[in-house]
Scaffold this active site. Sequence first.
Site, PDB file in Angstrom:
ATOM      1  CB  SER A   1      -0.901   0.003   1.235  1.00 49.84           C
ATOM      2  OG  SER A   1      -1.693   1.170   1.239  1.00 49.84           O
TER       3      SER A   1
ATOM      4  CB  SER B   1       6.153  12.324   6.044  1.00 45.98           C
ATOM      5  OG  SER B   1       5.143  13.139   6.554  1.00 45.98           O
TER       6      SER B   1
ATOM      7  CB  CYS C   1      -3.819   6.319   9.721  1.00 52.89           C
ATOM      8  SG  CYS C   1      -5.373   5.460   9.797  1.00 52.89           S
TER       9      CYS C   1
HETATM   10  C1  LIG Z   1       5.970   6.152   0.147  1.00 52.08           C
HETATM   11  C2  LIG Z   1       5.243   5.152   0.991  1.00 52.08           C
HETATM   12  C3  LIG Z   1       3.882   5.282   1.200  1.00 52.08           C
HETATM   13  C4  LIG Z   1       3.188   4.368   1.983  1.00 52.08           C
HETATM   14  N1  LIG Z   1       1.854   4.515   2.142  1.00 52.08           N
HETATM   15  C5  LIG Z   1       1.150   3.576   2.853  1.00 52.08           C
HETATM   16  C6  LIG Z   1      -0.248   3.646   2.962  1.00 52.08           C
HETATM   17  O1  LIG Z   1      -0.907   4.530   2.422  1.00 52.08           O
HETATM   18  N2  LIG Z   1      -0.893   2.694   3.694  1.00 52.08           N
HETATM   19  C7  LIG Z   1      -0.218   1.662   4.305  1.00 52.08           C
HETATM   20  O2  LIG Z   1      -0.847   0.805   4.926  1.00 52.08           O
HETATM   21  N3  LIG Z   1       1.117   1.565   4.190  1.00 52.08           N
HETATM   22  C8  LIG Z   1       1.816   2.483   3.482  1.00 52.08           C
HETATM   23  N4  LIG Z   1       3.193   2.370   3.354  1.00 52.08           N
HETATM   24  C9  LIG Z   1       3.865   1.230   3.993  1.00 52.08           C
HETATM   25  C10 LIG Z   1       4.099   0.094   3.012  1.00 52.08           C
HETATM   26  O3  LIG Z   1       2.911  -0.406   2.494  1.00 52.08           O
HETATM   27  C11 LIG Z   1       4.894  -1.038   3.665  1.00 52.08           C
HETATM   28  O4  LIG Z   1       4.145  -1.594   4.712  1.00 52.08           O
HETATM   29  C12 LIG Z   1       6.216  -0.579   4.225  1.00 52.08           C
HETATM   30  O5  LIG Z   1       6.796   0.400   3.374  1.00 52.08           O
HETATM   31  C13 LIG Z   1       7.221  -1.713   4.402  1.00 52.08           C
HETATM   32  O6  LIG Z   1       7.472  -2.390   3.193  1.00 52.08           O
HETATM   33  P1  LIG Z   1       8.697  -2.021   2.210  1.00 52.08           P
HETATM   34  O7  LIG Z   1       9.925  -2.024   3.044  1.00 52.08           O
HETATM   35  O8  LIG Z   1       8.673  -3.100   1.175  1.00 52.08           O
HETATM   36  O9  LIG Z   1       8.409  -0.692   1.637  1.00 52.08           O
HETATM   37  C14 LIG Z   1       3.884   3.291   2.576  1.00 52.08           C
HETATM   38  C15 LIG Z   1       5.259   3.151   2.359  1.00 52.08           C
HETATM   39  C16 LIG Z   1       5.940   4.058   1.588  1.00 52.08           C
HETATM   40  C17 LIG Z   1       7.410   3.866   1.388  1.00 52.08           C
END
Ligand SMILES: Cc1cc2nc3c(=O)[nH]c(=O)nc-3n(C[C@H](O)[C@H](O)[C@H](O)COP(=O)(O)O)c2cc1C
Lengths: 310, 310, 346, 346
Positions: free
Chosen positions: D39, D88, D151
């Site tokens: 997400s 953020s 959130c």
């Molecule tokens: C730019 C960005 C935006 C994100 N927005 C959301 C979001 O809207 N909702 C959510 O549940 N997680 C959000 N996440 C978290 C990711 O879905 C994920 O759980 C987290 O980044 C860890 O995985 P990764 O290391 O593969 O990125 C966001 C992460 C990033 C980097």
Amino acid sequence: MSWPAGVQEAAEVVSARPVGAYTHLVLRAPEAARRAQPGQFVACGTGDSGMLLRRSLSLHAADPEAGTLEVVVAAAGPGTRLLAAKRPGDVVSTTAPLGRPFPLPAPGTPAVVIGGGYGAAPLPWLARVLTTGGSRVVGIVGAASADRLLGTSAVDDATALDGIADAVVVTTDDGSLGAPGRVTDALPEVLLELSELGEPAVYACGPMPMLRSVHTTTREVLGERAQTWLAVEESMACGVGVCMTCVLPVVDLDDDDTPTRMLRACTAGPVFDGDALRWDAIGAAPHLRGGALVPDDAVGAPVVGRAGGH
Amino acid sequence: MSWPAGVQEAAEVVSARPVGAYTHLVLRAPEAARRAQPGQFVACGTGDSGMLLRRSLSLHAADPEAGTLEVVVAAAGPGTRLLAAKRPGDVVSTTAPLGRPFPLPAPGTPAVVIGGGYGAAPLPWLARVLTTGGSRVVGIVGAASADRLLGTSAVDDATALDGIADAVVVTTDDGSLGAPGRVTDALPEVLLELSELGEPAVYACGPMPMLRSVHTTTREVLGERAQTWLAVEESMACGVGVCMTCVLPVVDLDDDDTPTRMLRACTAGPVFDGDALRWDAIGAAPHLRGGALVPDDAVGAPVVGRAGGH
Amino acid sequence: MSTPSAPATSATEEVAHAAVDLSTSIGSFHLPAPTMTASGCAAAGAELAPYLDLSALGAVVTKSVLREPRSGRATPRMAETPSGMLNSIGLQGPGIDAFLEHDLPVLAQAGARVVVSIAGGDPEEFGELAGRLAALGPDSPVGAIEVNISCPNVANRGLVFACDPGASRAVLEAVSGAVASAASASGHPALPVLAKLSPDVTDLVAVARACTDGGATGLTAINTTLGMVIDPVTLRPQLAGVTGGTSGPAIRPIAVRCIWQLTAAKRAGVLPDVPVVGAGGVASGADALQLIAVGACAVQVGTATFADPSAPARVARELEAELARRGVARLADVIGIAHEPGRGPR
Amino acid sequence: MSTPSAPATSATEEVAHAAVDLSTSIGSFHLPAPTMTASGCAAAGAELAPYLDLSALGAVVTKSVLREPRSGRATPRMAETPSGMLNSIGLQGPGIDAFLEHDLPVLAQAGARVVVSIAGGDPEEFGELAGRLAALGPDSPVGAIEVNISCPNVANRGLVFACDPGASRAVLEAVSGAVASAASASGHPALPVLAKLSPDVTDLVAVARACTDGGATGLTAINTTLGMVIDPVTLRPQLAGVTGGTSGPAIRPIAVRCIWQLTAAKRAGVLPDVPVVGAGGVASGADALQLIAVGACAVQVGTATFADPSAPARVARELEAELARRGVARLADVIGIAHEPGRGPR
Ligand SMILES: Cc1cc2nc3c(=O)[nH]c(=O)nc-3n(C[C@H](O)[C@H](O)[C@H](O)COP(=O)(O)O)c2cc1C
Ligand SMILES: Cc1cc2nc3c(=O)[nH]c(=O)nc-3n(C[C@H](O)[C@H](O)[C@H](O)COP(=O)(O)OP(=O)(O)OC[C@H]3O[C@@H](n4cnc5c(N)ncnc54)[C@H](O)[C@@H]3O)c2cc1C
Ligand SMILES: Cc1cc2nc3c(=O)[nH]c(=O)nc-3n(C[C@H](O)[C@H](O)[C@H](O)COP(=O)(O)OP(=O)(O)OC[C@H]3O[C@@H](n4cnc5c(N)ncnc54)[C@H](O)[C@@H]3O)c2cc1C
Ligand SMILES: Cc1cc2nc3c(=O)[nH]c(=O)nc-3n(C[C@H](O)[C@H](O)[C@H](O)COP(=O)(O)O)c2cc1C
Ligand code: FES
Ligand code: FES
């Protein structure tokens, strides 16, 4: 979208040479070279596993025959330092071409192309396309000092506007080369001259304060009689529209309600209509180093007391 | 400590060339080259910011005149892959020489030097020192297959024992070069031959199961009449004795109570007396891939029910 | 926020070519330079002597000392992770007697200032260790005690003290009580007591508050964060200890955030105004400056030492250059500056 | 531990040259491949279409959708960190109406299976969003709902729901209630509901348990961990939002540890046997295998997509090769294998 999507290629460095304070790289990326248009950029991996994110670089040139892309890299931080140090034979992971190219004016429209520092990188290619379309093109390139200049044969022939644009004006803040002052000091005269041929198109690449000044100057000199196309340089994590980090407050000029939205510089830009940028909100918080605020009237702007999540 | 401490140097790669499956690197590190003795190692940074830890490499040679260290790198994982791909002119951050060198026997003591795979790297230098001390030296080098061999002129002259040791025996598990079988299959005959000249010293470098087998074979063939010096290869985070990750259960042979302590392979080793290693605890847990358990009788061994912290 | 007082004298003497006053203090403990080793990342300290001048560091922080000798865990004890590593050493060490007999005199000899990290399985063990150290008196090189509450509480299924405000407070009460008794018995000032916090909690400020309520006169933030790596061959946990502590630059953003939270709580009056020592992923002067800007008065250099044994000293030099480049004359002028719009350079 | 049932049919059709059955499922939601986007890391999903085949992914996980359009935060919104990044964004998005009208049809058109992530300021908002999605029925591409409880809770000083078991449970009750009503109204099976957990808690299993008690039929672990970077020029927080979420390979050891803890709790009977979807630092098939070995039945690829927009598809191919190399015929055979000495390959 009227321009092709990016493609990922493992691009071999064909050549690497210093150009002033910068490094000019030629990368073999045949598919991207076939698709690219001036104003687009390439996102380059650094090759270092600790630096995940790609670095965005404006395309200086694309040669579909040779299958090469050209870029000019300024070693700003750790990632661009690694890119600027690449040697022939190294392989750079690329995604290109990305972003919207410079929109082209009606054939014959006079144009000025303005670059600050390495911001001059895409201008020769753009100028070539414009002159091919019958435009009279004047180039203005500037920098703080001579060693940060690009786009003039005083620094390097291969990356210069000279011989492509009909005239080239050079400025340096410290007067070490060309006219002392800023590119926008030279702009009014060029605008007035070109406006005798028609309503000029203004193309600019460089830091946000310069772009702002180009836009303001143009409006001051010619009123509404000129379109400004500004290639912005927002901090980008992905370059392909999936992370939402590179946004800017932009007015929808086609909508009568002119709503402001936080648009992605990587997909809606990097080239924006200067009139569409919300200059009141861009660079408004000095402690954020040029970051953009969300205007209160933007679509979905925060309601006081409602906190946001990440 | 009777050997000098390590020193940090930014070492330029003087040459890099493939040797069988490995890469032979010559590094300019003048101060370390002046201090180093056979059996010691160099800790090399990979140059990648995402991989913090240095990689330990046995010194193949040190040339105080030329100010160079030589190593032979097997591309095992990401870090050694980067090291094996270094090119002349690249700079490698080094700390060397580290660890205790091979203890030298009384002049004239016959010796066998045994290496498995790249474990043969330090042997030619060691053999040179031993023969200079009047030892008859027999080398045994082996590997799973011919392409993983090192230390024989059949693979590469410059890194071979040939011409330094008085005799060299080559084995491969698959028989693709030399005698089919393991280095320890060739060991009994060599031990018996050398024992006619005196009580031999046995020096071995390679994976832990090979070292164990060298020790067991020596004891089987000559009883207590031979000292084994084994250079172990424990996973190391720092190489300089500050992290406590590289420990092995080692008996204090000089203490009548023969207590076992978890000693640092990087400072107390990498060369250990084969009799001092607690073979019952080393490699005892298959799911830990050769990790060593803490013997129940070790100093400060866990008391059941008392959990430890990080 | 009041920044720790910084005597302007010592720094220029101790740090070569000092243009910047890098001195700092933790209560009564004055440091000529703001960088220390981190507990468990410099063994007994002496191992680093070939690579840096121990007496020029702010302090040497010892690996956590226990009452008894301890063998630590089986191996593997470490796994490299992206921009970091896991460790699971299991507090290997010689015990307090051997520490006082062998290790401390070597540090004294080298002219080092020492922060002794202590660990235990129950508050009594912590208290006993603190009492032993406090009894050394002002001629010893020990300038402060750091209480490693990120170790398992024997009485509570091995749950680490630092994850439980009540248990943390009990440990700090035992330590500060022992330190206070020694001080009143000797008439010397009480040793500063730093509680070393774990980031693996929902409410860091609540744990910090429990520690200061228990008598901590300072805080160290942060210890490692719990992590795990699966071995690609066995598909089982790579560490013999199953989980391990994650350290290194990978956790620096977490450390900066934690120090920010603690300092914000001090500024809001939620936490008493005690000094915070920063730790977590510092490998350069610029990194140290981040931790200082959010409120650390001194910085520990841990994992970076594994890659560069001179790191704790190098970081201080680089920090000095960072400050000099910005025209900052005293370290004290930038401590916590990130909280204060309008203050300081630029 | 019972591994999720894996229908042997679909995988070989969907994954080119499949030697390994990569199919998996989350309750009633069957996935031909075990990798998803994460997400917020794939925008609406369509942006990735030039780089991978959306229909070949296990699922597209949308950025978190709110009731109303949301502009998100000021910029800078990101900072690169060692082997990771902070973000953020502030949940920028068009709101549920525009999402259903514009974004979802594009995904349906592309043949994607969709997990819709939802977020809100109070349980009611979550419940309303879930109700809208559940009402779409089985012809929609929506196969599951992911509840982003990381959130801020408007009613509780912006404390994130995921840090409070009670608040988490309330959100999940609202969501599962809305999903259940829609199911009983339509007669179709209820959409699986994944609660997405934050690692920034003292007791992850307690929060997970609160979520399953509230009706979550699965868990996603982990969301980002709270971090901060100080700008080297201004010495102020680099992000406009001050703190940000840390993601990328730097946090992978934390993700592996969290999934291990959840799976261990399931095996111990402390947590019901619900599927766990892994997320955190996955950039390769080998990384995915770590998360799967500790218990994830599917894996999300987030930050890695920024460096390689084809990553979610590439990771599945690499995972297949990893399994084939080990002679593993079915993904299901390695899910949770790290907990079972003696089981499986080698
Ligand atoms: C730019 C960005 C935006 C994100 N927005 C959301 C979001 O809207 N909702 C959510 O549940 N997680 C959000 N996440 C978290 C990711 O879905 C994920 O759980 C987290 O980044 C860890 O995985 P990764 O290391 O593969 O990125 C966001 C992460 C990033 C980097
Ligand atoms: C459309 C576009 C075109 C550009 N063209 C050029 C060019 O032709 N030549 C050139 O030298 N530079 C160009 N830049 C700027 C270049 O991308 C940044 O200098 C570079 O990303 C900084 O990386 P770093 O490792 O040096 O610095 P760091 O500060 O370490 O970068 C950290 C992270 O922030 C991002 N970032 C930081 N500054 C910028 C920035 N100004 N723009 C985008 N991302 C940033 C990086 O991509 C990286 O993810 C361009 C930027 C954009 C957006
Ligand atoms: C005293 C000594 C001498 C050595 N001599 C040589 C040599 O001459 N040539 C050679 O090719 N290799 C040698 N090795 C092994 C070499 O250090 C490892 O193969 C290398 O560290 C693995 O790094 P990697 O990035 O390839 O693998 P990774 O598995 O990614 O390494 C991850 C981390 O674990 C450590 N590590 C993993 N395996 C080992 C290991 N076997 N020994 C030490 N640390 C390890 C690494 O240093 C790194 O910190 C020696 C090891 C030791 C201890
Ligand atoms: C190998 C190793 C051993 C450690 N041992 C201890 C210890 O005994 N006591 C303690 O309080 N912290 C210990 N730590 C934590 C560090 O002191 C430090 O808090 C943490 O590693 C974060 O800093 P860094 O990223 O600079 O390493 C250890 C860390 C490592 C890497
Ligand atoms: S850089 Fe990711 S959306 Fe623009
Ligand atoms: S490798 Fe660090 S103590 Fe040996």
